[in-house]
Design a protein around this motif. Structure first.
Motif, PDB file in Angstrom:
ATOM      1  N   GLN A  95       0.565  -1.235  -0.296  1.00  0.00           N
ATOM      2  CA  GLN A  95       0.366   0.220  -0.389  1.00  0.00           C
ATOM      3  C   GLN A  95       1.129   1.012  -0.226  1.00  0.00           C
ATOM      4  OE1 GLN A  95      -2.978  -0.564   3.244  1.00  0.00           O
ATOM      5  NE2 GLN A  95      -4.326  -1.590   1.498  1.00  0.00           N
ATOM      6  N   ALA A  96       1.720   1.362   0.560  1.00  0.00           N
ATOM      7  CA  ALA A  96       2.944   2.691   1.307  1.00  0.00           C
ATOM      8  C   ALA A  96       4.031   2.373   0.480  1.00  0.00           C
ATOM      9  CB  ALA A  96       2.720   2.412   1.767  1.00  0.00           C
ATOM     10  N   MET A  97       4.015   3.150  -0.911  1.00  0.00           N
ATOM     11  CA  MET A  97       5.221   2.602  -2.157  1.00  0.00           C
ATOM     12  C   MET A  97       6.480   2.515  -1.583  1.00  0.00           C
ATOM     13  SD  MET A  97       5.198   4.150  -5.783  1.00  0.00           S
ATOM     14  CE  MET A  97       6.676   4.944  -5.953  1.00  0.00           C
ATOM     15  N   ASP A  98       6.893   3.485  -0.754  1.00  0.00           N
ATOM     16  CA  ASP A  98       8.226   3.362  -0.377  1.00  0.00           C
ATOM     17  C   ASP A  98       8.453   2.670   1.056  1.00  0.00           C
ATOM     18  OD1 ASP A  98       8.780   4.757  -2.580  1.00  0.00           O
ATOM     19  OD2 ASP A  98       8.987   7.054  -2.047  1.00  0.00           O
ATOM     20  N   GLU A  99       7.859   2.140   1.913  1.00  0.00           N
ATOM     21  CA  GLU A  99       7.700   1.457   3.053  1.00  0.00           C
ATOM     22  C   GLU A  99       8.328  -0.208   3.030  1.00  0.00           C
ATOM     23  OE1 GLU A  99       5.363   2.576   5.582  1.00  0.00           O
ATOM     24  OE2 GLU A  99       4.500   4.433   5.443  1.00  0.00           O
ATOM     25  N   ILE A 100       8.731  -0.393   4.362  1.00  0.00           N
ATOM     26  CA  ILE A 100       9.154  -1.917   4.079  1.00  0.00           C
ATOM     27  C   ILE A 100       9.091  -2.414   5.569  1.00  0.00           C
ATOM     28  CG2 ILE A 100      10.574  -1.437   2.137  1.00  0.00           C
ATOM     29  CD1 ILE A 100      13.290  -2.308   4.453  1.00  0.00           C
ATOM     30  N   ASP A 101       8.785  -3.392   5.319  1.00  0.00           N
ATOM     31  CA  ASP A 101       8.033  -3.995   6.830  1.00  0.00           C
ATOM     32  C   ASP A 101       9.090  -4.820   7.418  1.00  0.00           C
ATOM     33  OD1 ASP A 101       6.579  -5.155   9.078  1.00  0.00           O
ATOM     34  OD2 ASP A 101       4.595  -5.572   8.089  1.00  0.00           O
ATOM     35  N   HIS A 102       9.942  -4.196   7.652  1.00  0.00           N
ATOM     36  CA  HIS A 102      11.008  -5.302   8.738  1.00  0.00           C
ATOM     37  C   HIS A 102      10.399  -6.881   9.975  1.00  0.00           C
ATOM     38  CE1 HIS A 102      14.550  -2.749   8.008  1.00  0.00           C
ATOM     39  NE2 HIS A 102      13.803  -1.800   8.269  1.00  0.00           N
ATOM     40  N   ASP A 103       9.394  -6.925   9.459  1.00  0.00           N
ATOM     41  CA  ASP A 103       9.045  -8.025  10.705  1.00  0.00           C
ATOM     42  C   ASP A 103       7.557  -8.450   9.778  1.00  0.00           C
ATOM     43  OD1 ASP A 103      10.163  -6.813  12.923  1.00  0.00           O
ATOM     44  OD2 ASP A 103       8.854  -5.282  13.208  1.00  0.00           O
ATOM     45  N   GLY A 104       7.260  -8.195   8.122  1.00  0.00           N
ATOM     46  CA  GLY A 104       6.313  -8.830   7.760  1.00  0.00           C
ATOM     47  C   GLY A 104       6.843 -10.350   7.049  1.00  0.00           C
ATOM     48  N   PRO A 105       5.767 -10.885   6.653  1.00  0.00           N
ATOM     49  CA  PRO A 105       6.214 -12.315   5.920  1.00  0.00           C
ATOM     50  C   PRO A 105       7.637 -12.129   4.509  1.00  0.00           C
ATOM     51  CG  PRO A 105       4.148 -11.346   5.554  1.00  0.00           C
ATOM     52  CD  PRO A 105       4.701 -10.470   6.198  1.00  0.00           C
ATOM     53  N   ASP A 106       7.107 -11.145   3.818  1.00  0.00           N
ATOM     54  CA  ASP A 106       7.748 -11.287   2.798  1.00  0.00           C
ATOM     55  C   ASP A 106       9.653 -10.707   3.011  1.00  0.00           C
ATOM     56  OD1 ASP A 106       5.263 -11.780   1.086  1.00  0.00           O
ATOM     57  OD2 ASP A 106       5.016  -9.758   1.349  1.00  0.00           O
TER      58      ASP A 106
END
Length: 91
Positions: free
Chosen positions: A7-18
């Motif tokens: 959804q947020a083009m420039d954010e990564i999720d350090h704790d996410g599954p990907d």
């Protein structure tokens, strides 16, 4: 391998599954698709990706390799990676 969408083009999720490298590659691919990074111009350097996304150099390298595998960029040793144009122009 398909790049994940965010959804947020420039954010990564350090704790996410990907995996982080897939997230970084998806962001760069999104910038290419949006025309923010244009054919013939460089993508951000590995160092810049490290700083912008808070990832390790290995993660940045894997992201660039994925973009290369997807046919979005080409890498010139010692110079960086550049956005490719339409497939017919890349021959």
């Amino acid at each position: 391998m398909c790049l994940p969408t965010f959804q947020a083009m420039d954010e990564i999720d350090h704790d996410g599954p990907d995996p982080l490298y897939q997230q970084v590659a998806a962001i760069i691919a999104g910038r290419i698709a949006a025309g923010l990074l244009v054919p013939g111009r460089p993508i951000p350097s590995e160092t810049h990706m490290q700083q912008e996304f808070g990832v390790a150099r290995t993660t940045a390298r894997k992201a660039v390799a994925l973009l290369r595998d997807q046919g979005l960029v080409r890498t010139v040793t010692g110079k960086g990676s550049y956005v490719l144009g339409e497939p017919s122009e890349d021959a």
